[in-house]
Design a protein around this motif. Sequence first.
Motif, PDB file in Angstrom:
ATOM      1  N   ILE A  91     107.402  93.448  72.959  1.00 33.22           N
ATOM      2  CA  ILE A  91     108.128  92.237  73.695  1.00 33.22           C
ATOM      3  C   ILE A  91     109.491  92.425  74.200  1.00 33.22           C
ATOM      4  O   ILE A  91     110.470  92.867  73.325  1.00 33.22           O
ATOM      5  CB  ILE A  91     107.878  90.937  72.897  1.00 33.22           C
ATOM      6  CG1 ILE A  91     106.410  90.420  72.611  1.00 33.22           C
ATOM      7  CG2 ILE A  91     108.767  89.821  73.267  1.00 33.22           C
ATOM      8  CD1 ILE A  91     106.386  89.315  71.763  1.00 33.22           C
ATOM      9  N   VAL A 141     105.946  93.630  82.803  1.00 32.92           N
ATOM     10  CA  VAL A 141     106.303  92.469  81.587  1.00 32.92           C
ATOM     11  C   VAL A 141     105.465  91.417  82.362  1.00 32.92           C
ATOM     12  O   VAL A 141     105.566  91.073  83.461  1.00 32.92           O
ATOM     13  CB  VAL A 141     107.511  92.414  81.229  1.00 32.92           C
ATOM     14  CG1 VAL A 141     108.135  93.825  80.604  1.00 32.92           C
ATOM     15  CG2 VAL A 141     108.722  91.977  82.187  1.00 32.92           C
ATOM     16  N   ASP A 142     105.003  90.559  81.479  1.00 33.29           N
ATOM     17  CA  ASP A 142     104.290  89.167  81.645  1.00 33.29           C
ATOM     18  C   ASP A 142     105.471  88.205  81.876  1.00 33.29           C
ATOM     19  O   ASP A 142     105.713  88.055  80.764  1.00 33.29           O
ATOM     20  CB  ASP A 142     102.944  88.966  81.110  1.00 33.29           C
ATOM     21  CG  ASP A 142     102.148  87.735  81.724  1.00 33.29           C
ATOM     22  OD1 ASP A 142     102.731  86.798  82.358  1.00 33.29           O
ATOM     23  OD2 ASP A 142     100.956  87.835  81.444  1.00 33.29           O
ATOM     24  N   CYS A 152     103.144  94.779  79.418  1.00 32.72           N
ATOM     25  CA  CYS A 152     101.623  94.678  79.707  1.00 32.72           C
ATOM     26  C   CYS A 152     101.378  96.079  80.650  1.00 32.72           C
ATOM     27  O   CYS A 152     102.118  96.420  81.355  1.00 32.72           O
ATOM     28  CB  CYS A 152     101.107  93.642  80.489  1.00 32.72           C
ATOM     29  SG  CYS A 152     102.151  93.134  82.011  1.00 32.72           S
ATOM     30  N   PRO A 154     111.826  89.797  68.054  1.00 34.99           N
ATOM     31  CA  PRO A 154     110.539  90.759  68.134  1.00 34.99           C
ATOM     32  C   PRO A 154     110.932  92.150  68.738  1.00 34.99           C
ATOM     33  O   PRO A 154     110.322  92.922  68.472  1.00 34.99           O
ATOM     34  CB  PRO A 154     109.689  89.906  68.921  1.00 34.99           C
ATOM     35  CG  PRO A 154     110.503  88.836  69.868  1.00 34.99           C
ATOM     36  CD  PRO A 154     111.807  88.709  68.563  1.00 34.99           C
ATOM     37  N   ASN A 155     112.382  92.139  69.317  1.00 39.19           N
ATOM     38  CA  ASN A 155     112.527  93.432  69.871  1.00 39.19           C
ATOM     39  C   ASN A 155     113.762  93.915  69.437  1.00 39.19           C
ATOM     40  O   ASN A 155     114.701  94.554  69.936  1.00 39.19           O
ATOM     41  CB  ASN A 155     112.715  93.270  71.334  1.00 39.19           C
ATOM     42  CG  ASN A 155     113.902  92.109  71.906  1.00 39.19           C
ATOM     43  OD1 ASN A 155     113.931  91.155  71.014  1.00 39.19           O
ATOM     44  ND2 ASN A 155     114.439  91.970  72.960  1.00 39.19           N
ATOM     45  N   ARG A 197     112.629  90.238  76.192  1.00 39.90           N
ATOM     46  CA  ARG A 197     113.050  88.636  76.655  1.00 39.90           C
ATOM     47  C   ARG A 197     113.854  88.656  77.944  1.00 39.90           C
ATOM     48  O   ARG A 197     114.737  89.322  78.262  1.00 39.90           O
ATOM     49  CB  ARG A 197     114.233  88.473  75.515  1.00 39.90           C
ATOM     50  CG  ARG A 197     113.158  88.023  74.285  1.00 39.90           C
ATOM     51  CD  ARG A 197     114.403  87.531  72.966  1.00 39.90           C
ATOM     52  NE  ARG A 197     113.619  87.004  71.995  1.00 39.90           N
ATOM     53  CZ  ARG A 197     114.064  86.560  70.993  1.00 39.90           C
ATOM     54  NH1 ARG A 197     115.374  86.784  70.651  1.00 39.90           N
ATOM     55  NH2 ARG A 197     113.386  86.021  69.674  1.00 39.90           N
ATOM     56  N   LYS A 243     102.212  96.313  73.509  1.00 35.99           N
ATOM     57  CA  LYS A 243     102.351  95.689  72.084  1.00 35.99           C
ATOM     58  C   LYS A 243     103.665  94.964  71.850  1.00 35.99           C
ATOM     59  O   LYS A 243     104.130  94.272  71.354  1.00 35.99           O
ATOM     60  CB  LYS A 243     102.552  96.954  71.154  1.00 35.99           C
ATOM     61  CG  LYS A 243     101.253  97.718  70.885  1.00 35.99           C
ATOM     62  CD  LYS A 243     101.361  98.967  69.906  1.00 35.99           C
ATOM     63  CE  LYS A 243      99.948  99.836  69.785  1.00 35.99           C
ATOM     64  NZ  LYS A 243     100.273 100.981  68.826  1.00 35.99           N
ATOM     65  N   GLN A 249     113.917  84.334  77.177  1.00 38.40           N
ATOM     66  CA  GLN A 249     112.315  83.994  76.630  1.00 38.40           C
ATOM     67  C   GLN A 249     111.366  85.250  76.471  1.00 38.40           C
ATOM     68  O   GLN A 249     111.427  86.314  77.248  1.00 38.40           O
ATOM     69  CB  GLN A 249     111.676  83.022  77.437  1.00 38.40           C
ATOM     70  CG  GLN A 249     112.364  81.683  77.648  1.00 38.40           C
ATOM     71  CD  GLN A 249     111.897  80.819  78.455  1.00 38.40           C
ATOM     72  OE1 GLN A 249     110.661  80.158  78.376  1.00 38.40           O
ATOM     73  NE2 GLN A 249     112.677  80.197  79.525  1.00 38.40           N
ATOM     74  N   ASP A 250     110.339  85.237  75.628  1.00 40.20           N
ATOM     75  CA  ASP A 250     109.717  86.484  75.584  1.00 40.20           C
ATOM     76  C   ASP A 250     108.757  86.637  76.651  1.00 40.20           C
ATOM     77  O   ASP A 250     107.943  85.929  77.129  1.00 40.20           O
ATOM     78  CB  ASP A 250     108.695  86.147  74.115  1.00 40.20           C
ATOM     79  CG  ASP A 250     109.645  86.134  72.759  1.00 40.20           C
ATOM     80  OD1 ASP A 250     110.836  86.320  72.915  1.00 40.20           O
ATOM     81  OD2 ASP A 250     108.875  85.811  71.686  1.00 40.20           O
ATOM     82  N   ALA A 251     108.755  87.945  76.902  1.00 39.68           N
ATOM     83  CA  ALA A 251     107.728  88.644  77.748  1.00 39.68           C
ATOM     84  C   ALA A 251     107.163  89.788  77.302  1.00 39.68           C
ATOM     85  O   ALA A 251     107.807  90.690  77.230  1.00 39.68           O
ATOM     86  CB  ALA A 251     108.678  88.680  79.039  1.00 39.68           C
ATOM     87  N   PRO A 252     105.697  89.740  77.135  1.00 45.05           N
ATOM     88  CA  PRO A 252     105.119  90.861  76.459  1.00 45.05           C
ATOM     89  C   PRO A 252     104.922  91.986  77.684  1.00 45.05           C
ATOM     90  O   PRO A 252     105.050  91.603  78.996  1.00 45.05           O
ATOM     91  CB  PRO A 252     103.821  90.139  76.473  1.00 45.05           C
ATOM     92  CG  PRO A 252     103.662  88.877  76.694  1.00 45.05           C
ATOM     93  CD  PRO A 252     104.928  88.440  77.135  1.00 45.05           C
TER      94      PRO A 252
END
Length: 369
Positions: free
Chosen positions: A292, A313-314, A303, A337-338, A294, A290, A298-301
Amino acid sequence: MKNYLTASISASAIRHNVGVLRKHVGDGVELCLVVKDDCYGHGMNVLYPLLAELVDGFAVASPVEALELRQKGYHGFVLCFLSAYFDDFEVQDELVWQEITQTVMSKSALASIQEAARRVGKTAPVHLKVDTGMGRMGIPAKQAPDLIEAIRACPDVRLTGIYTHFATADEQDRSEVFEQLTLFKSILPPDGNLVCHAANSAAIIDFPETHFNMVRPGLAVYGCHPSEFLSNDIGLKPCMSVKAKLIAVKHVREGSHCGYGLSHTFDRDSRVGIVPIGYGDGYFRCLSGKAIVRVNGQDAPVCGRVSMDQMTVDVTDIPDVQVGDDVEIISSDSSAPNSVENLARLAGTIPYEITCHLGHNIIRHVLVD
């Protein structure tokens, strides 16, 4: 020790937050900062010198926390929410000797404090806590006048304040706040010589009629909004960011899996980064798949499932990622987002729990910015 896992606390953000809170409550209202649970996870040891110069007093949960403040050299007002009624005589005596203001909620507690005061040979300052609807600690409001008289009849105990706590100041339906406030006002002694306090962070921001002559800010000092239902925005600045380093980067093929239970399947050839933080460090397992982070801004989900001390993280869409790159776990940007608030929403909890659970492996330090 995970020196690659750090929390940076902005001194300027805390100064800003204290400043806007003081402006919001106005002259004549003291700020008693609640610092229980290690400053809500922000780190008392590193923050004490800064906080001690900014606020009018501290409130703590336990005798241990209260006495630690004295050991740090703090000589000002300290309110202990849970006093040493059932501890040994040595702790009770030390609280009186160190002039810690203890909470009284019953005649048995009063008797315990009175006995300690006699042993020490000092007058013990106390605040009376009244339960006006929270249904937790505090004497029922109807019984409060009788206990006030009992305290004032004790030559070794001095009543210096009275307080209550709101149950719904941070909820969507906050009508109960006014019922509690009305009940609290109805039992206040008419002489007006006491310190009266009721407002937590949410009430400070949204209910000026609850301020009296002292307020008890907690999370707001650290820049987090205590609720998504607040009506006012006073311009708080989050003070903390949490960062780690990538400890591994690897390529995986389409159709590969990762994490316990192999819960995540990659739908393309991907690159993943391993981050040395997990639920043992306070990063909730329920954020798996769920949240994220950074990486290099840059955003890294996230996983796969968050493990005890690692997560995956992806980083496929982030160019030139390599071991040692910075990973921002928690952002000091409230819109990110975080951010603490957004992580709380994803986890189905409150911001308090996000910060309080940050573990001892996270090295905290203050940024003098």
